[in-house]
Write a protein that holds these residues in place. Structure first.
Motif, short mmCIF file in Angstrom:
data_model
loop_
_atom_site.label_atom_id
_atom_site.label_comp_id
_atom_site.label_asym_id
_atom_site.label_seq_id
_atom_site.Cartn_x
_atom_site.Cartn_y
_atom_site.Cartn_z
N SER A 1 0.83 -1.20 0.00
CA SER A 1 0.00 0.00 0.00
C SER A 1 0.87 1.25 0.00
CB SER A 1 -0.89 0.01 1.24
OG SER A 1 -0.13 0.33 2.39
N ARG B 1 -1.94 9.27 8.25
CA ARG B 1 -2.22 7.86 7.97
C ARG B 1 -3.54 7.68 7.22
NH1 ARG B 1 0.67 3.90 10.34
NH2 ARG B 1 2.24 4.60 11.83
N GLU C 1 -3.92 5.72 3.75
CA GLU C 1 -4.69 4.48 3.69
C GLU C 1 -5.81 4.60 2.65
OE1 GLU C 1 -5.93 4.01 7.74
OE2 GLU C 1 -4.09 2.95 8.29
N ALA C 2 -6.48 5.75 2.63
CA ALA C 2 -7.57 5.95 1.67
C ALA C 2 -7.05 5.90 0.24
CB ALA C 2 -8.26 7.28 1.93
N GLY D 1 -4.79 4.08 -0.94
CA GLY D 1 -4.55 2.70 -1.34
C GLY D 1 -5.82 1.86 -1.43
N ASP D 2 -6.95 2.45 -1.10
CA ASP D 2 -8.23 1.74 -1.11
C ASP D 2 -8.92 1.96 -2.45
OD1 ASP D 2 -10.84 0.84 -0.81
OD2 ASP D 2 -11.08 1.71 1.19
N PRO D 3 -9.09 0.91 -3.26
CA PRO D 3 -9.68 1.09 -4.59
C PRO D 3 -11.14 1.53 -4.57
CG PRO D 3 -9.36 -1.24 -4.12
CD PRO D 3 -8.73 -0.48 -2.99
N THR D 4 -11.81 1.44 -3.43
CA THR D 4 -13.20 1.89 -3.36
C THR D 4 -13.33 3.39 -3.09
OG1 THR D 4 -13.43 1.44 -0.98
CG2 THR D 4 -13.92 -0.37 -2.52
N VAL D 5 -12.22 4.05 -2.71
CA VAL D 5 -12.24 5.48 -2.42
C VAL D 5 -12.06 6.26 -3.72
CG1 VAL D 5 -11.06 7.37 -1.22
CG2 VAL D 5 -11.38 5.17 -0.08
N GLU D 6 -12.99 7.16 -4.00
CA GLU D 6 -12.94 7.96 -5.22
C GLU D 6 -12.44 9.37 -4.99
OE1 GLU D 6 -16.62 7.87 -7.34
OE2 GLU D 6 -16.72 5.69 -7.31
N ASN E 1 1.44 1.67 -7.91
CA ASN E 1 0.31 1.56 -8.84
C ASN E 1 0.50 2.57 -9.96
OD1 ASN E 1 -2.14 0.93 -9.98
ND2 ASN E 1 -3.34 2.15 -8.56
#
Length: 90
Positions: free
Chosen positions: A2, A33, A37-38, A40-45, A72
């Motif tokens: 991540s 943090r 973290e957000a 690296g989260d694929p659901t966060v737009e 990425n």
């Protein structure tokens, strides 16, 4: 890996431009943090930062772009107020 893990392992802030040079210490700035973290989260737009001045937003964006370029790879852009500020990113 991540963006948060990559930044914690790889980023070193330079003496010349950082008030806290050396390893990017996420324990010193725990509020960073969440955005890492957000990212690296694929659901966060969308990530919105509502912070006071001088709290590390520019540094966060710079290390986040570096982390995403490694973890990425994809098109990315960092916009600044002026052209000179864009060419002076360290």
């Amino acid at each position: 890996m991540s963006p948060l893990e990559w930044c914690a392992r790889e980023i070193r802030l330079p003496v010349k431009t950082s008030a806290n040079p050396g390893r990017y210490n996420l324990d010193r700035y725990p509020y960073i943090r969440g955005p890492l973290e957000a990212a690296g989260d694929p659901t966060v737009e969308q990530i919105v930062l509502v912070w006071a001045t001088q709290l590390g937003k520019t540094t966060l964006l710079q290390v986040l772009l570096a982390a995403l370029a490694v973890t990425n790879p994809s098109p990315a852009m960092l916009a600044r107020r002026s052209c000179s500020m864009c060419t002076d990113v360290r």
